[in-house]
Design a protein around this motif. Structure first.
Motif, PDB file in Angstrom:
ATOM      1  N   GLY A 112       0.820  -1.213   0.000  1.00 46.63           N
ATOM      2  CA  GLY A 112       0.000   0.000   0.000  1.00 46.63           C
ATOM      3  C   GLY A 112       0.849   1.257   0.000  1.00 46.63           C
ATOM      4  N   ARG A 113       1.912   1.251   0.835  1.00 48.56           N
ATOM      5  CA  ARG A 113       2.814   2.405   0.881  1.00 48.56           C
ATOM      6  C   ARG A 113       3.483   2.630  -0.463  1.00 48.56           C
ATOM      7  NH1 ARG A 113       5.920   0.492   5.320  1.00 48.56           N
ATOM      8  NH2 ARG A 113       4.368   0.353   6.926  1.00 48.56           N
ATOM      9  N   GLU A 114       3.971   1.553  -1.071  1.00 53.61           N
ATOM     10  CA  GLU A 114       4.647   1.675  -2.369  1.00 53.61           C
ATOM     11  C   GLU A 114       3.687   2.201  -3.430  1.00 53.61           C
ATOM     12  OE1 GLU A 114       6.170  -2.205  -3.150  1.00 53.61           O
ATOM     13  OE2 GLU A 114       7.877  -1.967  -1.788  1.00 53.61           O
ATOM     14  N   LYS A 115       2.464   1.691  -3.423  1.00 50.78           N
ATOM     15  CA  LYS A 115       1.470   2.131  -4.403  1.00 50.78           C
ATOM     16  C   LYS A 115       1.150   3.615  -4.224  1.00 50.78           C
ATOM     17  CE  LYS A 115      -3.006   0.648  -6.195  1.00 50.78           C
ATOM     18  NZ  LYS A 115      -4.139  -0.258  -6.000  1.00 50.78           N
ATOM     19  N   LYS A 116       0.993   4.028  -2.962  1.00 53.13           N
ATOM     20  CA  LYS A 116       0.677   5.421  -2.675  1.00 53.13           C
ATOM     21  C   LYS A 116       1.835   6.326  -3.095  1.00 53.13           C
ATOM     22  CE  LYS A 116      -1.046   8.266   1.116  1.00 53.13           C
ATOM     23  NZ  LYS A 116      -1.388   8.294   2.540  1.00 53.13           N
ATOM     24  N   LEU A 117       3.057   5.899  -2.822  1.00 54.25           N
ATOM     25  CA  LEU A 117       4.243   6.669  -3.172  1.00 54.25           C
ATOM     26  C   LEU A 117       4.371   6.835  -4.686  1.00 54.25           C
ATOM     27  CD1 LEU A 117       6.750   8.025  -1.920  1.00 54.25           C
ATOM     28  CD2 LEU A 117       7.961   5.877  -2.304  1.00 54.25           C
ATOM     29  N   THR A 118       4.178   5.768  -5.430  1.00 55.51           N
ATOM     30  CA  THR A 118       4.274   5.858  -6.893  1.00 55.51           C
ATOM     31  C   THR A 118       3.166   6.742  -7.459  1.00 55.51           C
ATOM     32  OG1 THR A 118       3.024   3.797  -7.125  1.00 55.51           O
ATOM     33  CG2 THR A 118       5.427   3.632  -7.207  1.00 55.51           C
ATOM     34  N   GLU A 119       1.986   6.676  -6.860  1.00 60.70           N
ATOM     35  CA  GLU A 119       0.876   7.505  -7.335  1.00 60.70           C
ATOM     36  C   GLU A 119       1.157   8.991  -7.090  1.00 60.70           C
ATOM     37  OE1 GLU A 119      -2.680   8.418  -9.169  1.00 60.70           O
ATOM     38  OE2 GLU A 119      -1.604   6.519  -9.116  1.00 60.70           O
ATOM     39  N   LYS A 121       4.085  10.359  -6.775  1.00 64.84           N
ATOM     40  CA  LYS A 121       5.190  10.715  -7.670  1.00 64.84           C
ATOM     41  C   LYS A 121       4.682  10.971  -9.092  1.00 64.84           C
ATOM     42  CE  LYS A 121       9.928   9.266  -8.422  1.00 64.84           C
ATOM     43  NZ  LYS A 121      10.909   8.190  -8.204  1.00 64.84           N
ATOM     44  N   ARG A 122       3.759  10.110  -9.537  1.00 70.41           N
ATOM     45  CA  ARG A 122       3.184  10.271 -10.878  1.00 70.41           C
ATOM     46  C   ARG A 122       2.411  11.590 -10.988  1.00 70.41           C
ATOM     47  NH1 ARG A 122      -1.382   9.761 -13.598  1.00 70.41           N
ATOM     48  NH2 ARG A 122      -2.599   9.187 -11.768  1.00 70.41           N
ATOM     49  N   LYS A 123       1.625  11.906  -9.945  1.00 68.72           N
ATOM     50  CA  LYS A 123       0.860  13.157  -9.954  1.00 68.72           C
ATOM     51  C   LYS A 123       1.790  14.363  -9.951  1.00 68.72           C
ATOM     52  CE  LYS A 123      -3.448  11.656  -7.809  1.00 68.72           C
ATOM     53  NZ  LYS A 123      -4.342  11.803  -6.653  1.00 68.72           N
ATOM     54  N   PHE A 124       2.861  14.292  -9.165  1.00 68.99           N
ATOM     55  CA  PHE A 124       3.824  15.383  -9.122  1.00 68.99           C
ATOM     56  C   PHE A 124       4.456  15.610 -10.490  1.00 68.99           C
ATOM     57  CE2 PHE A 124       8.201  16.901  -8.471  1.00 68.99           C
ATOM     58  CZ  PHE A 124       7.929  18.119  -7.854  1.00 68.99           C
ATOM     59  N   GLU A 125       4.865  14.521 -11.146  1.00 67.54           N
ATOM     60  CA  GLU A 125       5.468  14.630 -12.482  1.00 67.54           C
ATOM     61  C   GLU A 125       4.479  15.237 -13.478  1.00 67.54           C
ATOM     62  OE1 GLU A 125       8.581  14.052 -13.361  1.00 67.54           O
ATOM     63  OE2 GLU A 125       9.109  13.439 -11.319  1.00 67.54           O
TER      64      GLU A 125
END
Length: 138
Positions: A112-119, A121-125
């Motif tokens: 869950g943490r990894e998924k939230k972090l990647t999401e 990061k994607r939104k920031f990019e």
């Protein structure tokens, strides 16, 4: 290779019938809980063991004391009768199952943490890209 012994306890846990497999290997106990649904017949349990025992994922092993002793046949018969009357799970089995549950819980948290972090990061990019496009006048 050490001695391996196993035991299956089937009991009713409202509203389903549940089986707990206990395996003692080299003085360590591991357990697995299986939900049967309706009351399983003896031949259904036997078939389940034959077909699916190797696919079961047992909990991590917990240290337990194992005694090697010869028993009187009458004592063995009495003990078997007592085990039939006993409807609960042994405390060591409960500990092993709880340990397995905690490990699965930790895995879900990490995923869950990894998924939230990647999401995030994607939104920031995506925001950065939009900013650059606005700055260029597009």
């Amino acid at each position: 290779m050490g001695k391996v012994s196993g035991k299956l306890i089937v009991y009713f846990e409202d509203p389903f019938w549940v089986g707990v497999f206990e395996r003692i290997e080299d003085g360590k106990l591991s357990a697995m809980k299986v939900t049967f649904g309706s009351e399983p017949k003896d031949y259904e349990i036997y078939e389940f063991i034959l077909r699916r025992y190797d696919c079961l994922q047992f909990s991590p092993a917990v240290e337990t004391a194992v005694r090697e002793s010869k028993k009187n046949p009458k004592r063995i018969r009495r003990d078997a009768g007592k085990q039939l009357q006993n409807t609960g799970i042994g405390t060591k089995s409960q500990q092993a199952l709880k340990l397995q549950q905690e490990q699965v819980k930790q895995e879900y948290k990490v995923r869950g943490r990894e998924k939230k972090l990647t999401e995030t990061k994607r939104k920031f990019e995506l925001k950065q890209q939009k900013k650059k496009e606005k700055h260029r006048g597009r």
